[in-house]
Design a protein around this motif. Structure first.
Motif, PDB file in Angstrom:
ATOM      1  N   ARG A  89       0.819  -1.219   0.000  1.00  0.00           N
ATOM      2  CA  ARG A  89       0.000   0.000   0.000  1.00  0.00           C
ATOM      3  C   ARG A  89       0.851   1.268   0.000  1.00  0.00           C
ATOM      4  O   ARG A  89       0.363   2.354  -0.255  1.00  0.00           O
TER       5      ARG A  89
ATOM      6  N   GLN B 231       0.737  -4.990  -6.965  1.00  0.00           N
ATOM      7  CA  GLN B 231      -0.550  -4.407  -7.323  1.00  0.00           C
ATOM      8  C   GLN B 231      -1.725  -5.364  -7.160  1.00  0.00           C
ATOM      9  O   GLN B 231      -2.846  -5.026  -7.506  1.00  0.00           O
TER      10      GLN B 231
ATOM     11  N   ASP C  78      -4.823  -7.190  -5.733  1.00  0.00           N
ATOM     12  CA  ASP C  78      -5.880  -6.786  -4.818  1.00  0.00           C
ATOM     13  C   ASP C  78      -5.770  -7.507  -3.484  1.00  0.00           C
ATOM     14  O   ASP C  78      -5.422  -8.684  -3.430  1.00  0.00           O
ATOM     15  N   LEU C  79      -6.054  -6.806  -2.432  1.00  0.00           N
ATOM     16  CA  LEU C  79      -6.151  -7.308  -1.066  1.00  0.00           C
ATOM     17  C   LEU C  79      -4.820  -7.704  -0.440  1.00  0.00           C
ATOM     18  O   LEU C  79      -4.776  -8.119   0.709  1.00  0.00           O
ATOM     19  N   THR C  80      -3.728  -7.591  -1.172  1.00  0.00           N
ATOM     20  CA  THR C  80      -2.425  -7.957  -0.634  1.00  0.00           C
ATOM     21  C   THR C  80      -1.812  -6.760   0.081  1.00  0.00           C
ATOM     22  O   THR C  80      -1.624  -5.705  -0.510  1.00  0.00           O
TER      23      THR C  80
END
Length: 170
Positions: free
Chosen positions: A29, A147, A149-151
């Motif tokens: 993030r 990139q 998702d959710l990682t």
């Protein structure tokens, strides 16, 4: 404290290891890759990976001082096609990097771990192995992992101490 003449060397010449390694954690993030991709990435199944990975690894290893050869049967264990005694069967995914001309020049083996904190996804990804015959191929392989998702984080346990990826992030 040892007295004079009591120093011992271990670990080879000079008492230092022949190679170094580091564990890297990338908080996805917070990471962005400002440079554009130079090739393409494709997720492949284990049988397709079995055909491609030995050649990619050999190209990578030939440019690395101290890289070791791999026996051919090791690939079956690394890709979960065969079980190795005393080791769990590998379950993960493989992505191949292709150069702008379409030649396979890098790969990553990875697996994930689902993790929820306060009903929020904090999933972890583990890089089991990532190699490219060029630095650009390696950077291109890190980009889609960061990139996903959710990682929330990516852990790479056996990497170089001076990982080129760190200089490409903003």
């Amino acid at each position: 404290r040892p007295g004079p003449g009591r120093w011992r060397r271990s670990g080879g010449a000079g008492g230092r290891p022949a190679t170094g390694q580091a564990k890297w954690t990338l908080h996805t993030r917070l990471a962005t890759f400002p440079t554009p991709a130079v090739g393409s990435i494709e997720v492949v199944d284990a049988l397709a990976a079995r055909q491609l990975l030995p050649g990619i690894y050999n190209a990578y290893a030939s440019a690395q001082l101290g890289a070791i050869d791999r026996p051919d049967n090791r690939w079956d264990h690394e890709l979960g096609l065969a079980e190795a005694p005393g080791r769990p069967k590998w379950h993960g995914q493989v992505a191949i990097h292709r150069s702008p001309t379409g030649e396979p020049d890098g790969y990553v083996r990875f697996h994930g771990e689902e993790n929820w904190v306060d009903m929020r996804p904090e999933h972890k990804m583990f890089v089991d192995e990532l190699h490219g015959s060029t630095p650009a191929a390696e950077l291109d392989l890190w980009r889609p992992l960061a990139q996903m998702d959710l990682t929330a984080s990516i852990q790479a346990e056996v990497r170089r101490e001076h990982e080129p990826m760190q200089w490409a992030l903003t």
